[in-house]
Design an enzyme around this catalytic site. Structure first.
Site, PDB file in Angstrom:
ATOM      1  N   THR A  40       0.792  -1.229   0.000  1.00  0.00           N
ATOM      2  CA  THR A  40       0.000   0.000   0.000  1.00  0.00           C
ATOM      3  C   THR A  40       0.828   1.285   0.000  1.00  0.00           C
ATOM      4  O   THR A  40       0.263   2.372   0.109  1.00  0.00           O
ATOM      5  CB  THR A  40      -0.933   0.021   1.229  1.00  0.00           C
ATOM      6  N   TYR A  68       0.636   2.241  -7.910  1.00  0.00           N
ATOM      7  CA  TYR A  68      -0.174   1.554  -6.909  1.00  0.00           C
ATOM      8  C   TYR A  68      -1.560   1.221  -7.472  1.00  0.00           C
ATOM      9  O   TYR A  68      -2.016   0.074  -7.405  1.00  0.00           O
ATOM     10  CB  TYR A  68      -0.301   2.410  -5.649  1.00  0.00           C
TER      11      TYR A  68
END
Length: 260
Positions: free
Chosen positions: A64, A127
Site C-alpha cells: 500500500t 499503486y
C-alpha cells in the site's frame, strides 16, 4: 459453520477484522499473517488451502505504499497483482469464495462525481495500476468472488492519516495539509462489518462493490474533523498546504458511490 481465512492479518485491515470477529460466532476464522502465508508464493497458498477447507478467503494482504510503488513498481505488482492471481487460482481450485479489498485509486479522479462500479477505470499511479491488475486477474479467473473497493482507510491499527494527525496535534505541532484531493475517509472497522455481512446475509451478488463511510472530504477537511473530534481544534494551527508535491500522482476526486 463457514470457515474464513484472512490473509495479511498483521495489517491494519486484518487486525480490524480480528477485532470484531467475536461478534460473528457463526463463522470460524483463521488469521494468517504475511509471514505465515505469503501470497506471492503459490506453494505457501497451496499448503494452507489444501490442508484445510475454507468457504471464504478475505485478502487483506497488499502493498500500500503509494510513493514507493513509483520507485519500486516490481514490489507493488508482485503483491497486488501476481499475489492476487495466485489466490484466485487456488481459491478457484478449492471452491473458495475470494473477497478482495481494492481501492479508489483505480480511477483517475477526473470524473468530478462519485464513481460507480460500472465506470471505466484509469489509474494514474503504479499503486492504482497494480491493484487494478489484481482485480482483472480475479475477474478473468473466477466466478465466485467479491471485489470491494474502498478509500482512505483509517483505524486504531498501523499507520494511517488519522493517527498521524492526532499524534502531531497532541505534540503541539502546527499542521499543513493539502486541500486539492477529495475522497471519502472510511473506518476499517466499518469496512470489516460490511465484508463479514456479505458472508452472513448472502444477498449480495458476486462482482465489484464499493464501500465507504460516505462523507466527502478533502485531506484538509478530514484533518479538521480529526482535530474537532478529539478536542484539539483550538490547540494547534491547521493551514492549507501550498505547492505540495509528491512523487506519485493522486486522483483529484476519487469518491466512490456506495454499492450496498
Amino acid at each position: 459453520m463457514k470457515s474464513v481465512l484472512v490473509t495479511g492479518a498483521n495489517g491494519q485491515f486484518g487486525k480490524s477484522i480480528e477485532k470484531i470477529a467475536v461478534n460473528y460466532p457463526q463463522l470460524n476464522f483463521v488469521f494468517a499473517t504475511s509471514s505465515e502465508l505469503d501470497i506471492t508464493s503459490i506453494e505457501s497458498i497451496e499448503k494452507k488451502l489444501f490442508n484445510e477447507s475454507f468457504s471464504y478467503l478475505i485478502n487483506c494482504a497488499a502493498y500500500t505504499d503509494v510513493e514507493n510503488s513509483e520507485k519500486e513498481p516490481e514490489k507493488a505488482y508482485k503483491v497486488n497483482a501476481d499475489g492476487v492471481k495466485n489466490l484466485a487460482l487456488i481459491c478457484k481450485k478449492q471452491h473458495t469464495v475470494l473477497i478482495h479489498v481494492s481501492t479508489d485509486y483505480v480511477f483517475d479522479g477526473e470524473k468530478g462525481a462519485p464513481y460507480l462500479v460500472t465506470d471505466v477505470t484509469n489509474p494514474i499511479n503504479v499503486y492504482g495500476a497494480s491493484k487494478l491488475k489484481g482485480e482483472q486477474h480475479i475477474e478473468y479467473l473466477m466466478d465466485s468472488y467479491f471485489i470491494v473497493r474502498t478509500s482512505w482507510l483509517y483505524s486504531e491499527f498501523g499507520k494511517n492519516f488519522y493517527k498521524t494527525i492526532f499524534q502531531k496535534a497532541k505534540e503541539g505541532a502546527n499542521l499543513s495539509v493539502i486541500d486539492d484531493q477529495i475522497g471519502s475517509p472510511t473506518h476499517a472497522g466499518n469496512l470489516a462489518e460490511y465484508i463479514l455481512n456479505l458472508i452472513i446475509d448472502q444477498s449480495k451478488s458476486y462482482g465489484i462493490h464499493h464501500f465507504t463511510d460516505g462523507e466527502i472530504l478533502s485531506w484538509y477537511g478530514f484533518a479538521e474533523k480529526i482535530l474537532k473530534e478529539n478536542g484539539l481544534a483550538d490547540k494547534v494551527q491547521l493551514e492549507k498546504a501550498k505547492n505540495y508535491r509528491t512523487f506519485a500522482r493522486r486522483p483529484k476526486y476519487s469518491v466512490l458511490e456506495k454499492h450496498i
